[in-house]
Design an enzyme around this catalytic site. Structure first.
Site, mmCIF file in Angstrom:
data_model
loop_
_atom_site.group_PDB
_atom_site.id
_atom_site.type_symbol
_atom_site.label_atom_id
_atom_site.label_comp_id
_atom_site.label_asym_id
_atom_site.label_seq_id
_atom_site.Cartn_x
_atom_site.Cartn_y
_atom_site.Cartn_z
ATOM 1 N N HIS A 134 0.841 -1.178 0.000
ATOM 2 C CA HIS A 134 0.000 0.000 0.000
ATOM 3 C C HIS A 134 0.885 1.239 0.000
ATOM 4 O O HIS A 134 2.115 1.158 0.145
ATOM 5 C CB HIS A 134 -0.951 0.007 1.201
ATOM 6 C CG HIS A 134 -2.226 -0.743 0.962
ATOM 7 N ND1 HIS A 134 -3.118 -0.386 -0.026
ATOM 8 C CD2 HIS A 134 -2.759 -1.837 1.574
ATOM 9 C CE1 HIS A 134 -4.149 -1.214 -0.007
ATOM 10 N NE2 HIS A 134 -3.948 -2.116 0.945
ATOM 11 N N ASP A 164 -0.062 7.150 -3.356
ATOM 12 C CA ASP A 164 -1.240 6.905 -4.193
ATOM 13 C C ASP A 164 -1.509 8.037 -5.179
ATOM 14 O O ASP A 164 -1.710 7.795 -6.370
ATOM 15 C CB ASP A 164 -2.481 6.729 -3.312
ATOM 16 C CG ASP A 164 -2.681 5.285 -2.858
ATOM 17 O OD1 ASP A 164 -1.907 4.412 -3.301
ATOM 18 O OD2 ASP A 164 -3.599 5.043 -2.069
#
Length: 389
Positions: A134, A164
């Site tokens: 992640h 992200d």
């Protein structure tokens, strides 16, 4: 006006994180974004994917076709859409799109001008390319996470902005638009490998450059941009709220001292890092003497480089944000407006996120399917449609 990317058609193989964010940016700027969703079903991955995929902001501006991509007829339906697209974006682990029959070789064999954007954390190649991860893991590998937070506490996760969205989604948008621009000259598309580890490292270019010159310490809270310097940081006020100070340049720093009534000669040693802890302590005491609103009345709009630290609920109502329309409200949801601004082809807030399968019939017709064939695909469970016939 439809926006500067009104000529662009993007196929999005639905996922979560930076890929959808990149597609939101493209849709905000006017691109037609066709999201290929899985057939609807019960939550099956711990809830996170379902939570992120039903986000009414990041998924705005799409058209949705729901397809069973394990059925060759479903894959063919997607490929027919690819035939006339400019860009395809997928965020699977390396090799998954190939297993589905939607890898870059298959897609570009049908559409040589197609730009195939691939969004991953670790990249398409490398020892970690097949590992799960992640945002936090990707920025950890780049050196970015190590540099953030107080020196006496663990590195602080900066939400999921650096990996992200900044190092992932925005990097992918730059890549696919650059490849699309090149394809207009060459007539050939290409694969864009956007990895969050690469993007997070790229965002650290200035810090790596300063470290090479000896002006950046490889320790948290030891540098002028990481909270160590008294003239660059946040301060708590009398009401428990915070303000931010960024008075780096000498003229701005001197204005800070003048407006705050600081005449202690010790503050003239602005760049003596040995003095920073003591000077910060004095500023902490000073800022606790007034409320945040009092400090705003004194410092906001000056060259001190000042702003109140606003919560997400407060930010949309700030006069500057309100004047620029930085936030908008649609369907009862407050959300960031499209950006940047264009004077000739201004972008407009696109429609809210579609229900999965809301445009299935219309998109199949766009791909050349006859009405009877569309109904046969629906009846066979190859696709899912929810719009009225």
């Amino acid at each position: 006006m439809p926006g500067p990317l009104a000529h662009l058609t993007v196929i999005e193989l639905a996922g979560i994180g930076p890929g959808p964010f990149a597609c939101m940016l493209l849709a905000d700027l006017g691109a037609t974004v066709i999201r290929v969703d899985r057939l609807p079903g019960p939550p099956s991955r711990g809830g996170l994917e379902d939570l992120m995929r039903n986000d009414s902001v990041v998924d705005r501006g799409r058209r949705s076709i729901a397809v069973n991509m394990k059925d060759p007829r479903g894959v063919e339906a997607v490929l027919r859409l690819v035939d006339s697209a400019d860009v395809l974006i997928e965020g699977f682990r390396p090799g998954v799109a190939e297993k589905l029959g939607l890898g870059p070789e298959v897609c570009r064999a049908r559409n040589a001008r197609l730009v195939y954007g691939r969004m991953t954390g670790w990249g398409q190649r490398g020892p970690l390319s097949q590992a799960a991860g992640h945002d936090l893991n990707y920025i950890a590998l780049s050196g970015a996470l190590h540099a953030m937070g107080p020196a006496d506490r663990p590195p602080a996760p900066p939400l999921n902005l650096v990996g992200d969205y900044g190092g992932g989604g925005m990097l992918l948008v730059v890549g696919v638009l650059a490849a699309h621009a090149e394809a207009q000259r060459s007539g050939q598309g290409q694969v864009v490998d956007a990895a969050m580890t690469d993007g997070a490292a790229l965002l650290m270019a200035a810090q790596y450059g300063l470290m090479a010159k000896g002006f950046w310490q490889d320790r948290r809270e030891s540098n002028f941009l990481d909270g160590a310097a008294h003239f660059y940081g946040t301060y708590e006020c009398a009401d428990g709220r915070f303000v931010s100070i960024g008075a780096i340049e000498p003229q701005f720093y001197q204005q800070l001292l003048a407006l705050c009534g600081i005449d202690d000669p010790g503050f003239q040693k602005q760049w003596d890092s040995g003095e920073w802890p003591m000077l910060r302590s004095q500023l902490e005491a000073l800022f606790r003497t007034r409320t945040r609103d009092d400090w705003c009345a004194l410092l906001e709009g000056t060259d001190v480089c000042f702003a109140p630290v606003l919560s997400m609920k407060e930010a949309p109502a700030h006069p500057h944000n309100a004047a620029r329309g930085t936030f908008v409200q649609a369907d009862g949801v407050v959300q960031p407006a499209p950006a940047p601004r264009f004077d000739r082809t201004p972008a407009q807030l696109p429609p809210r996120a579609p229900v999965v399968g809301a445009d299935t019939r219309a998109l199949l017709a766009r791909a050349g399917y006859a009405g009877a064939d569309i109904e046969a695909l629906c009846a066979a469970g190859v696709v899912h449609a929810v719009e009225a016939r």
